[in-house]
Design a protein around this motif. Structure first.
Motif, PDB file in Angstrom:
ATOM      1  N   PHE A  72       0.840  -1.196   0.000  1.00 49.06           N
ATOM      2  CA  PHE A  72       0.000   0.000   0.000  1.00 49.06           C
ATOM      3  C   PHE A  72       0.875   1.246   0.000  1.00 49.06           C
ATOM      4  N   ALA A  74       2.009   5.179   0.095  1.00 52.71           N
ATOM      5  CA  ALA A  74       1.485   6.387   0.747  1.00 52.71           C
ATOM      6  C   ALA A  74       1.959   7.545  -0.119  1.00 52.71           C
ATOM      7  N   GLY A  76       2.380  10.822  -2.304  1.00 50.22           N
ATOM      8  CA  GLY A  76       2.024  12.240  -2.183  1.00 50.22           C
ATOM      9  C   GLY A  76       1.801  12.675  -0.754  1.00 50.22           C
ATOM     10  N   HIS A 134      -8.631   0.646  -2.048  1.00 49.96           N
ATOM     11  CA  HIS A 134      -8.510   2.106  -2.104  1.00 49.96           C
ATOM     12  C   HIS A 134      -8.177   2.479  -3.540  1.00 49.96           C
ATOM     13  N   GLU A 137      -7.240   8.877  -7.297  1.00 48.01           N
ATOM     14  CA  GLU A 137      -7.574   9.602  -8.530  1.00 48.01           C
ATOM     15  C   GLU A 137      -6.401   9.608  -9.505  1.00 48.01           C
ATOM     16  N   ALA A 171      -7.726  18.247   8.815  1.00 45.79           N
ATOM     17  CA  ALA A 171      -6.537  17.470   9.162  1.00 45.79           C
ATOM     18  C   ALA A 171      -5.364  18.380   9.532  1.00 45.79           C
ATOM     19  N   TYR A 175      -5.330  19.591   5.172  1.00 48.24           N
ATOM     20  CA  TYR A 175      -6.257  18.891   4.280  1.00 48.24           C
ATOM     21  C   TYR A 175      -7.673  18.984   4.836  1.00 48.24           C
ATOM     22  N   HIS A 204       0.191   6.743   6.682  1.00 47.68           N
ATOM     23  CA  HIS A 204      -1.197   6.468   6.302  1.00 47.68           C
ATOM     24  C   HIS A 204      -2.204   7.247   7.140  1.00 47.68           C
ATOM     25  N   ARG A 209      -7.555   8.204  10.715  1.00 50.62           N
ATOM     26  CA  ARG A 209      -7.926   8.656   9.384  1.00 50.62           C
ATOM     27  C   ARG A 209      -9.353   8.204   9.095  1.00 50.62           C
ATOM     28  N   GLY A 217     -10.383   7.645  -3.323  1.00 48.82           N
ATOM     29  CA  GLY A 217      -9.417   7.704  -2.230  1.00 48.82           C
ATOM     30  C   GLY A 217      -9.224   9.041  -1.539  1.00 48.82           C
ATOM     31  N   SER A 220     -10.848  10.023   1.844  1.00 46.26           N
ATOM     32  CA  SER A 220     -10.429   9.395   3.098  1.00 46.26           C
ATOM     33  C   SER A 220      -9.316  10.206   3.761  1.00 46.26           C
ATOM     34  N   PHE A 223      -4.740  11.997   9.197  1.00 48.40           N
ATOM     35  CA  PHE A 223      -4.277  12.934  10.249  1.00 48.40           C
ATOM     36  C   PHE A 223      -5.400  13.829  10.773  1.00 48.40           C
TER      37      PHE A 223
HETATM   38  N1  LIG Z   1      -4.665  14.693   5.470  1.00 46.05           N
HETATM   39  C1  LIG Z   1      -4.539  14.151   4.232  1.00 46.05           C
HETATM   40  N2  LIG Z   1      -5.381  13.169   3.873  1.00 46.05           N
HETATM   41  C2  LIG Z   1      -5.276  12.603   2.647  1.00 46.05           C
HETATM   42  C3  LIG Z   1      -4.326  13.065   1.707  1.00 46.05           C
HETATM   43  C4  LIG Z   1      -3.445  14.097   2.121  1.00 46.05           C
HETATM   44  O1  LIG Z   1      -2.558  14.554   1.368  1.00 46.05           O
HETATM   45  N3  LIG Z   1      -3.582  14.616   3.396  1.00 46.05           N
HETATM   46  N4  LIG Z   1      -4.270  12.494   0.435  1.00 46.05           N
HETATM   47  C5  LIG Z   1      -5.470  11.782  -0.020  1.00 46.05           C
HETATM   48  C6  LIG Z   1      -5.233  10.968  -1.204  1.00 46.05           C
HETATM   49  S1  LIG Z   1      -5.190  11.773  -2.689  1.00 46.05           S
HETATM   50  C7  LIG Z   1      -5.118   9.616  -1.141  1.00 46.05           C
HETATM   51  S2  LIG Z   1      -4.949   8.679  -2.543  1.00 46.05           S
HETATM   52  C8  LIG Z   1      -5.072   8.929   0.155  1.00 46.05           C
HETATM   53  C9  LIG Z   1      -3.787   8.145   0.281  1.00 46.05           C
HETATM   54  O2  LIG Z   1      -3.860   7.326   1.417  1.00 46.05           O
HETATM   55  P1  LIG Z   1      -2.594   6.445   1.802  1.00 46.05           P
HETATM   56  O3  LIG Z   1      -1.488   7.391   2.179  1.00 46.05           O
HETATM   57  O4  LIG Z   1      -3.027   5.600   2.930  1.00 46.05           O
HETATM   58  O5  LIG Z   1      -2.207   5.676   0.582  1.00 46.05           O
HETATM   59  O6  LIG Z   1      -5.162   9.806   1.259  1.00 46.05           O
HETATM   60  C10 LIG Z   1      -6.029  10.885   1.072  1.00 46.05           C
HETATM   61  N5  LIG Z   1      -6.123  11.592   2.326  1.00 46.05           N
END
Ligand SMILES: Nc1nc2c(c(=O)[nH]1)N[C@H]1C(S)=C(S)[C@@H](COP(=O)(O)O)O[C@H]1N2
Ligand SMILES: [Mo]
Length: 247
Positions: A72, A74, A76, A134, A137, A171, A175, A204, A209, A217, A220, A223
């Motif tokens: 899985f 994480a 970006g 999951h 985009e 978050a 976010y 994650h 979360r 995704g 979701s 933080f």
């Molecule tokens: N706080 C926060 N939540 C977030 C994101 C983020 O950058 N910050 N990215 C989102 C995106 S685009 C995705 S694809 C998923 C990635 O979850 P993962 O890190 O568990 O793969 O978290 C989502 N939730």
């Protein structure tokens, strides 16, 4: 007398919400997304309309077996405790340094009893574990096991008001996301503190979360610091992506 009235009202709100379920809540009968009319967000109307009219309100997203769990990424994700990044949060850094033992989740807005929940309190609710896919985009997907408290239980515990329609998540990295009450009360919508049988790791979204299995995704949020229940749709900012993306 005054106090009696208050108790009666609260009891009515709480039992009303539990008894009728999310399907009967006013916001959930809408067939158009709250972003309807915003030319940049026309795509919302399609999946929202399709989901809300074609699917039974609370149909479950597919769940998988243990053997189907994948690695899985994480992607970006920036750790909000990374001081070199613009998303740095001093509060998150401090809370993380003591293993989130002093972390708490604030639930505010259109609720009878706004309050904060410590991690242990959230873990004290009946838990739900689900293995789901999951879908990001950006074109990747992964299967993982999530454990957490159904958001519905937490919302019922604070007694959401009959006027409530949306749940907004804020978050530590800045976010923000929001969902409507139908998704908020969906049985697979959980505040996850566990991933693949362990505590949710920082990349994650530790310590908590959101998992919204009915949507793409990015809904979701990781933080999570604060949840605000609102009567009206709050535009948390056009990030170029649709508000509603059903999968
Ligand atoms: N706080 C926060 N939540 C977030 C994101 C983020 O950058 N910050 N990215 C989102 C995106 S685009 C995705 S694809 C998923 C990635 O979850 P993962 O890190 O568990 O793969 O978290 C989502 N939730
Ligand atoms: Mo994503």
């Amino acid at each position: 007398m005054k106090q009696n009235k208050l108790i009666t009202r609260r009891t009515a709100i709480i039992t009303g919400v539990s008894a009728l379920g999310a399907l009967m809540l006013p916001g959930c009968t809408r067939k158009l997304p709250p972003t309807y009319g915003n030319i940049l967000r026309m795509g919302d109307a399609f999946t929202y309309l399709a989901h809300r009219t074609l699917l039974p309100g609370q149909s479950l997203a597919k769940e998988y077996q243990h053997g189907e769990i994948t690695s899985f990424p994480a992607i970006g994700t920036v750790n909000p405790a990374d001081v070199s990044k613009p998303t740095y949060s001093e509060a998150y850094d401090r809370l993380g340094s003591t293993g989130f033992s002093k972390w708490s989740l604030s639930i505010e807005g259109s609720v009878a009893t706004p309050r904060k929940f410590a991690l242990a309190q959230l873990q004290g609710f009946p838990a739900r574990t689900q293995i789901t896919r999951h879908t990001c985009e950006e074109g990747w997907s992964a299967i993982g096991e999530w454990t957490g408290v159904p958001l519905s239980l937490v919302l019922k515990a604070v007694g959401i008001l009959p006027s409530a329609r949306f749940v907004n998540f804020y978050a530590y990295d800045g976010y923000m996301e929001s969902i409507d009450l139908l998704d908020a009360f969906h049985p697979q919508t959980i505040l996850a503190y566990g991933m693949n049988g362990r505590n949710l790791p920082i990349p994650h979204g530790a310590p908590i979360r959101l998992r919204v299995e009915t949507q793409i995704g990015y809904k979701s949020a990781k933080f999570i610091e604060r949840i605000v229940v609102t009567d009206e749709f709050v535009n948390l900012g056009d990030n170029g992506w649709a508000w509603y993306v059903g999968i």
